[in-house]
Design a protein around this motif. Structure first.
Motif, PDB file in Angstrom:
ATOM      1  N   MET A 154       0.810  -1.209   0.044  1.00  0.00           N
ATOM      2  CA  MET A 154       0.074   0.003   0.169  1.00  0.00           C
ATOM      3  C   MET A 154       1.099   1.299   0.025  1.00  0.00           C
ATOM      4  N   GLY A 155       0.373   2.167  -0.698  1.00  0.00           N
ATOM      5  CA  GLY A 155       0.897   3.630  -0.586  1.00  0.00           C
ATOM      6  C   GLY A 155       0.464   4.299   0.364  1.00  0.00           C
ATOM      7  N   LEU A 173       2.543  -1.095   4.283  1.00  0.00           N
ATOM      8  CA  LEU A 173       2.934   0.184   3.820  1.00  0.00           C
ATOM      9  C   LEU A 173       4.143  -0.087   2.880  1.00  0.00           C
ATOM     10  N   ALA A 174       4.161   0.702   1.638  1.00  0.00           N
ATOM     11  CA  ALA A 174       5.567   0.431   0.998  1.00  0.00           C
ATOM     12  C   ALA A 174       6.875   1.404   1.666  1.00  0.00           C
ATOM     13  N   ASP A 175       7.901   1.393   1.258  1.00  0.00           N
ATOM     14  CA  ASP A 175       8.934   2.051   2.069  1.00  0.00           C
ATOM     15  C   ASP A 175       8.723   3.318   2.154  1.00  0.00           C
ATOM     16  N   ASP A 176       8.087   3.795   1.162  1.00  0.00           N
ATOM     17  CA  ASP A 176       7.776   5.470   1.159  1.00  0.00           C
ATOM     18  C   ASP A 176       6.488   5.796   1.442  1.00  0.00           C
ATOM     19  N   GLY A 177       5.590   4.717   2.054  1.00  0.00           N
ATOM     20  CA  GLY A 177       4.180   4.955   1.976  1.00  0.00           C
ATOM     21  C   GLY A 177       3.894   5.804   3.361  1.00  0.00           C
ATOM     22  N   ASP A 217       7.974  12.315  12.889  1.00  0.00           N
ATOM     23  CA  ASP A 217       7.922  13.263  12.205  1.00  0.00           C
ATOM     24  C   ASP A 217       6.456  13.662  11.286  1.00  0.00           C
ATOM     25  N   TYR A 218       5.534  13.239  12.042  1.00  0.00           N
ATOM     26  CA  TYR A 218       4.184  13.602  11.570  1.00  0.00           C
ATOM     27  C   TYR A 218       3.776  14.938  11.477  1.00  0.00           C
ATOM     28  N   THR A 219       2.882  15.042  10.719  1.00  0.00           N
ATOM     29  CA  THR A 219       2.179  16.389  10.332  1.00  0.00           C
ATOM     30  C   THR A 219       0.704  16.556  10.968  1.00  0.00           C
ATOM     31  N   GLN A 220       0.131  17.514  11.429  1.00  0.00           N
ATOM     32  CA  GLN A 220      -1.002  17.684  12.108  1.00  0.00           C
ATOM     33  C   GLN A 220      -1.744  18.778  11.480  1.00  0.00           C
ATOM     34  N   GLY A 272       1.654  10.628   8.668  1.00  0.00           N
ATOM     35  CA  GLY A 272       3.046  10.148   8.971  1.00  0.00           C
ATOM     36  C   GLY A 272       3.447   9.353   7.986  1.00  0.00           C
ATOM     37  N   LYS A 273       4.816   9.595   7.604  1.00  0.00           N
ATOM     38  CA  LYS A 273       5.455   8.619   6.515  1.00  0.00           C
ATOM     39  C   LYS A 273       6.335   7.504   7.377  1.00  0.00           C
ATOM     40  N   LYS A 274       6.034   6.353   6.673  1.00  0.00           N
ATOM     41  CA  LYS A 274       6.754   5.286   7.130  1.00  0.00           C
ATOM     42  C   LYS A 274       8.106   5.463   7.222  1.00  0.00           C
ATOM     43  N   SER A 275       8.889   6.049   6.278  1.00  0.00           N
ATOM     44  CA  SER A 275      10.428   6.151   6.068  1.00  0.00           C
ATOM     45  C   SER A 275      10.914   7.201   7.067  1.00  0.00           C
TER      46      SER A 275
END
Length: 275
Positions: A154-155, A173-177, A217-220, A272-275
């Motif tokens: 999944m992206g 999740l994909a690495d850049d998901g 490193d999430y955004t809100q 939030g990004k997985k990477s």
């Protein structure tokens, strides 16, 4: 027009690598109208074009058509349009998984470059999702703790007003998901809470903290607005949420004599990004 089961089979034929057996976690192949894994575990497409991957009974008691139908009416009327616009702006390439997809309206209104998948534990929700005949997606009954989707398939994992399982989210999740999670904030549906005699005191800090632990490193972003309820949908507003389970039929009938005319949508969108 293709039958729903044939349409689903065609969709799965293109997307089989994105699924796996939830019992043994082996890859699956499509054989006529069934997914079969290397160990022989078989999951049949039903006539509505969905599959039951659950090893427990689906929910047929709480989240039913009686609640999903008014919710669908309000979504289609645009009650969540600004929220969906914010989500749409955050979608990237790759497959999209809607966690706890309900009756499918959110997934129906979003566009993505990859394939769409939705799952829920509520049988009525998955059955209703099949009524969107123009929607290109695959819906299933599945367990949040043991998703029938392949590693890195999944992206985007979309998590709107539903529980999370970040271990499984990161696995699929994909690495850049990314995970996009929408949670209610303090004033969400405050008119409904007030009408039902409930305190407007929702606190989402614990949920945000858990998200931050998994995606530092999430955004809100806060989204807050009011939606004017059309007269013909004011009764639907009273039935669209599990909040109504705490209200007696007689009390709900009394409130329906003078129902709320607007609805406050107040949410936080976490990305939030997985990477």
């Amino acid at each position: 027009m293709l039958k729903k089961i044939d349409k689903a089979a065609q969709y799965l034929a293109k997307n089989t690598p994105s699924l796996r057996c939830p019992i043994c976690h082996a890859s699956v192949k499509l054989d006529d109208y069934a997914l079969i894994c290397e160990a022989g575990h078989t999951y049949n497409l039903n006539k509505k074009g969905s599959i039951n991957f659950l090893t427990i009974k689906p929910d047929t008691t709480h989240y039913t058509r009686a609640m999903f139908e008014p919710r669908r009416q309000l979504i289609q009327a645009g009650m969540y349009a600004p929220v969906l616009a914010e989500i749409q702006n955050r979608l990237t390439s790759g497959n999209l998984l809607d966690v706890g997809s309900g009756e499918g309206s959110f997934l129906n209104l979003l566009s993505v470059s990859g394939s769409k998948f939705g799952f829920d534990i509520a049988r009525d929700g998955i059955n209703m999702a099949s009524e969107y005949t123009e929607l290109e997606a695959f819906f299933s009954l599945a367990d949040l703790t043991n998703l029938p989707f392949s590693d890195q398939a999944m992206g985007t994992v979309l998590n709107i007003f539903t529980p999370s399982n970040y271990r499984e989210f990161k696995r699929v999740l994909a690495d850049d998901g990314q995970v996009i999670k929408v949670i209610p904030d303090r004033y969400y549906l405050q008119e409904l809470r007030t009408a039902f005699g409930m305190a407007v005191d929702y606190d989402n800090q614990e949920v945000i903290h858990k998200f931050a632990e998994n995606f530092p490193d999430y955004t809100q972003k806060e989204v807050k607005y009011t939606f004017e309820l059309p007269p013909q949908l004011r009764d639907a507003f009273l039935s669209m949420s599990p909040l109504e389970w705490q209200v007696s039929a007689s009390e709900k009938a009394r409130i329906a004599q003078n129902p709320p005319q607007v609805a406050t949508i107040h949410v936080q969108i976490l990305q939030g990004k997985k990477s």
